[in-house]
Design an enzyme around this catalytic site. Sequence first.
Site, mmCIF file in Angstrom:
data_model
loop_
_atom_site.group_PDB
_atom_site.id
_atom_site.type_symbol
_atom_site.label_atom_id
_atom_site.label_comp_id
_atom_site.label_asym_id
_atom_site.label_seq_id
_atom_site.Cartn_x
_atom_site.Cartn_y
_atom_site.Cartn_z
ATOM 1 N N GLU A 1 25.591 45.886 -8.301
ATOM 2 C CA GLU A 1 25.794 45.563 -9.730
ATOM 3 C C GLU A 1 24.931 46.361 -10.694
ATOM 4 O OE1 GLU A 1 25.287 41.311 -10.060
ATOM 5 O OE2 GLU A 1 27.054 40.873 -8.859
ATOM 6 N N GLU B 1 32.951 40.200 -1.122
ATOM 7 C CA GLU B 1 32.552 38.825 -1.493
ATOM 8 C C GLU B 1 33.754 38.012 -1.956
ATOM 9 O OE1 GLU B 1 29.231 38.823 -4.245
ATOM 10 O OE2 GLU B 1 28.361 40.615 -3.333
HETATM 11 C C1 XIL Z 1 25.145 34.296 -5.084
HETATM 12 C C2 XIL Z 1 25.053 33.200 -4.034
HETATM 13 O O1 XIL Z 1 26.321 32.881 -3.573
HETATM 14 C C3 XIL Z 1 24.389 31.992 -4.636
HETATM 15 O O2 XIL Z 1 24.202 31.002 -3.645
HETATM 16 C C4 XIL Z 1 23.081 32.369 -5.283
HETATM 17 O O3 XIL Z 1 22.557 31.266 -5.934
HETATM 18 C C5 XIL Z 1 23.263 33.492 -6.278
HETATM 19 O O4 XIL Z 1 23.892 34.591 -5.635
HETATM 20 N N1 XIL Z 1 27.288 38.671 -6.601
HETATM 21 C C6 XIL Z 1 26.516 38.931 -5.483
HETATM 22 C C7 XIL Z 1 26.039 37.810 -4.636
HETATM 23 O O5 XIL Z 1 26.324 40.102 -5.141
HETATM 24 O O6 XIL Z 1 24.822 38.107 -4.014
HETATM 25 C C8 XIL Z 1 25.949 36.525 -5.403
HETATM 26 O O7 XIL Z 1 25.626 35.469 -4.495
HETATM 27 C C9 XIL Z 1 27.235 36.259 -6.132
HETATM 28 C C10 XIL Z 1 27.550 37.354 -7.110
#
Ligand code: XIL
Length: 326
Positions: A133, A243
């Site tokens: 990101e 994801e």
């Molecule tokens: C999120 C997790 O799912 C949560 O449990 C945590 O509180 C915050 O992070 N983009 C990403 C992930 O790259 O690492 C994130 O994961 C969600 C958004």
Amino acid sequence: MMETGSLRALAQERGLLLGAAFNPGAFRRDPQYGRVLSREFNCLVAEGSMKFVLLQPRQGQYDFALADEMVDFAAANDMAVRGHTLVWHEALPDWLGAGKFSRKEALDLLREHISTVVRHFRGRVFAWDVVNEAVPGEGDGLLREDSVWMRMIGPDYIEHAFHWAHEADPDAVLIYNDNAIETNSDKFERCRRLVGRMQRSGVPIHGVGFQYHVQISNPPVQEWVSERIRSFNDMGLAVHVTELDVAVPAEATEADLARQGDLYRDVVQCALRAESCPAVLLWGFTDRYSWIPSATDGRLDHALILDRRYEPKPAYEAIARALQEA
Ligand code: XIL
């Protein structure tokens, strides 16, 4: 171990890595969690336990216990592991966010973190989300300004990160990972510019991760997703879906869940039809453990493919069908 009829068996047949994010708390207290995870998937990623704050809570002191537990589970069940994530502006320890480090000190500590972590998992983690990101969704600049790495080091933190990861494990697939590439054409263009620039300056980058956190109210267009994957493949880069989840309103109707199934089907079809999209990872697998309700103040929910009782939803069946299509 691999049961017929599982998504895992179907994915295996298609040569696809089908994975899910791993939640260590759920794994420890809920025996069904690990059983279903290893039955349905051939790949894992840590939802949290490989983030900076967990691995290096105090400067110079690493804690690999949680992450190793996951990697051991993966090895015991013959599952591949993706690493997530080496460099991100979130999930940082206080000592780092608060610390006033010079550019030189910040470069040294980032290099040390990346080398230590990637070496620790060498041979057990096949791909890394090296930088996560870094590109903003809007505004003028190509890179996000609200990042401690950008403030302390400047834009070259990205290329350094990839070089250090490559030195620490020359066999690892190195990925630039970001959100909304699948839905936002501006984000897609910026990411393409960033990785193109990296390639031209000889940075060892091998692929782009599409996070693919989507909602049925703002669905990605399948043709555009395919085109975006193709455009990175044409640059010689793999695409991983990293994801995947599909959020629906908390009061979901049957039609919502059917629509959700269509979107899960679409992305699996895109991956199978692409020249190079070898991995599709879901951000969890059961609605019992999903980040979506807390991330949306309870407005959205039911984002995964099994319900809270581990029963298959239409999305599960949709993936199974997509994996069986010619
Ligand atoms: C999120 C997790 O799912 C949560 O449990 C945590 O509180 C915050 O992070 N983009 C990403 C992930 O790259 O690492 C994130 O994961 C969600 C958004």
